[in-house]
Design a protein around this motif. Structure first.
Motif, PDB file in Angstrom:
ATOM      1  N   SER A 261       1.151   0.443   5.609  1.00 38.30           N
ATOM      2  CA  SER A 261       0.552   1.750   4.898  1.00 38.30           C
ATOM      3  C   SER A 261       1.785   2.859   4.909  1.00 38.30           C
ATOM      4  O   SER A 261       2.242   3.318   3.971  1.00 38.30           O
ATOM      5  CB  SER A 261      -0.684   2.141   5.190  1.00 38.30           C
ATOM      6  N   SER A 296      -6.232  -2.520  -4.522  1.00 38.68           N
ATOM      7  CA  SER A 296      -6.958  -2.700  -3.427  1.00 38.68           C
ATOM      8  C   SER A 296      -8.331  -3.565  -3.563  1.00 38.68           C
ATOM      9  O   SER A 296      -8.782  -4.161  -2.579  1.00 38.68           O
ATOM     10  CB  SER A 296      -7.560  -1.230  -3.071  1.00 38.68           C
ATOM     11  N   TRP A 315      -2.026  -2.671   0.601  1.00 34.48           N
ATOM     12  CA  TRP A 315      -2.076  -1.643   1.366  1.00 34.48           C
ATOM     13  C   TRP A 315      -0.837  -0.940   1.281  1.00 34.48           C
ATOM     14  O   TRP A 315      -0.816   0.302   1.431  1.00 34.48           O
ATOM     15  CB  TRP A 315      -2.277  -2.431   2.816  1.00 34.48           C
ATOM     16  N   SER A 319      -0.803   2.990  -0.585  1.00 31.04           N
ATOM     17  CA  SER A 319      -0.026   4.152  -0.098  1.00 31.04           C
ATOM     18  C   SER A 319       1.001   4.695  -0.908  1.00 31.04           C
ATOM     19  O   SER A 319       1.228   5.883  -1.030  1.00 31.04           O
ATOM     20  CB  SER A 319       0.194   3.589   1.534  1.00 31.04           C
TER      21      SER A 319
END
Length: 418
Positions: A261, A296, A315, A319
């Protein structure tokens, strides 16, 4: 001229970098120190974590009023000095073996108050420092260090706590002292805010909230961020259960996957300015959300072996996308908000967007009990993805560049209906 060649911005950037690293160190180090030296119970750990983030609910709105009534740079300097003093007191308490959980709890709460003032003031100070025409570049630079701090801060905290509680908190204190020094060297003039008598805090808080909630652009941005944060908070406790309990990964592998992330955030900050220039800051903001956040939905499908990619890729992507989105939405807020409302606007947005986090965490835990970890993660991912509807259903969808800034209003005035 690039902001990197501006010595005043470099001072501010250095101060913000050190301050953000210290803040993210503290969010890991203080609970870790409490767990290892004070034998805290799970309930106490929950209280301690709540104390770290409760400030925006408790003092966030009044802080916005006070930030609008004063110059922002002195507020940031005082906030850093207060954080340094509190951390040194905590370090002294651990050194003398006199630190109790109650004392740590109170100190953490006041650290949060100082952090709230710092963050509201710093977002309101950026337009003064760089000018509204360079906000995209400035916010991209600052967001890059925020992303790095979220990766570096917890790592440093883990290393320093092994050297002792006193060392961990004192290093943070030195960082805040350095930040205060950097800020004190900035010489960019800051206008004197309106200090007319008879201004009432309640009316000014109401004006800030009304501005955010009545303006269609601000309402769409705040709604999308609050929706994302609510469902992200739902997913956060479930992700760890997915990796550890459902998939059975080792602590080392979990740590590596979670660090993805931070890498995505750094990449997002690195390209955010160029993406905004190429596609327009408004279009880049909602397009980044639309393209990356729905990935996601792959997370609940993750498994062992190659299937860990189904976690790692989204992930990283989410981000990356949320950092590009943040650069855009912060720039829009700073550009369109009248200067005399910047503090209250930032405080109102933080109050609405961050205040939803504890509710999301509780809802995520309850949903995980009902639907199971993977089922609840599907709901959370769908909810995060739905946040873009606020943007697509607003006039932002048809815009490439920012609309013209609004004219300043008299302090405490009600914004015109739209």
């Amino acid at each position: 001229m690039s902001l990197l060649k501006d010595p005043q911005f470099r001072l501010f950037w250095g101060a913000q970098t050190v301050s953000m690293v210290g803040t993210n160190m503290g969010r890991t180090a203080i609970p870790l120190v409490a767990a290892t030296t004070l034998a805290t119970t799970p309930f106490q750990m929950g209280l301690l974590n709540a104390a770290q983030t409760a400030a925006f609910l408790i003092v966030g709105l009044p802080a916005g009023v006070l930030v609008d009534r004063a110059r922002r740079r002195p507020i940031m300097i005082v906030s850093d000095l207060l954080r340094a003093a509190l951390l040194l007191l905590i370090g002294l308490g651990f050194f003398l073996d006199r630190m109790s959980f109650a004392a740590l709890m109170v100190s953490t709460l006041f650290l949060g108050f100082a952090t709230a003032f710092f963050e509201i003031a710093y977002q309101s100070y950026i337009p003064v420092l760089v000018g509204r025409e360079r906000l995209v570049e400035g916010n991209a630079r600052l967001e890059s260090t925020s992303a790095v701090s979220r990766l570096l801060g917890p790592t440093l905290a883990g290393v320093l706590v092994t050297a002792g509680a006193t060392v961990a908190v004192c290093v943070q204190a030195v960082g805040h002292l350095f930040s205060a020094l950097q800020l004190s060297l900035i010489r960019t003039p800051e206008p004197v805010p309106d200090r007319s008598p008879g201004r009432r805090m309640g009316a000014e808080i109401k004006a800030g909230l009304r501005f955010v909630l009545s303006d269609p652009v601000f309402r769409a941005i705040t709604g999308s961020a609050a929706t994302y944060n609510f469902f992200y908070a739902m997913a956060t406790p479930l992700v760890m259960l997915l990796l550890v309990d459902e998939i059975g990964l080792s602590g080392t592998v979990v740590g590596a996957l979670m660090a993805v992330s931070g890498v995505g955030g750094v990449f997002g900050a690195a390209v955010a300015g160029r993406v905004a220039t190429r596609f327009g800051p408004v279009r880049a903001m909602w397009a980044a959300y639309l393209v990356t956040i729905p990935t996601s939905l792959l997370i609940p499908l993750a498994g062992d072996g190659w299937a860990t990619v189904l976690f790692a890729f989204p992930w990283f992507a989410t981000s990356f996308g949320i950092v590009v989105y943040n650069v855009g939405q912060v720039t829009i807020r700073q550009t369109l908000c009248p200067p005399d409302l910047l503090g209250r606007m930032n405080a109102s947005v933080r109050f609405l967007v961050w205040g939803i986090l504890p509710v999301g965490s509780v809802a995520g835990g309850a949903l995980g009990e009902w639907l199971g970890v993977r089922g609840a993660l599907f709901v959370a991912a769908a909810g995060m993805s739905s946040g873009v509807l606020w943007l697509l259903c607003s006039r932002l969808r048809t815009m490439r560049d920012l609309p013209a800034p609004q004219e300043p209003r008299p302090t405490g005035a009600t914004p015109a209906s739209k």
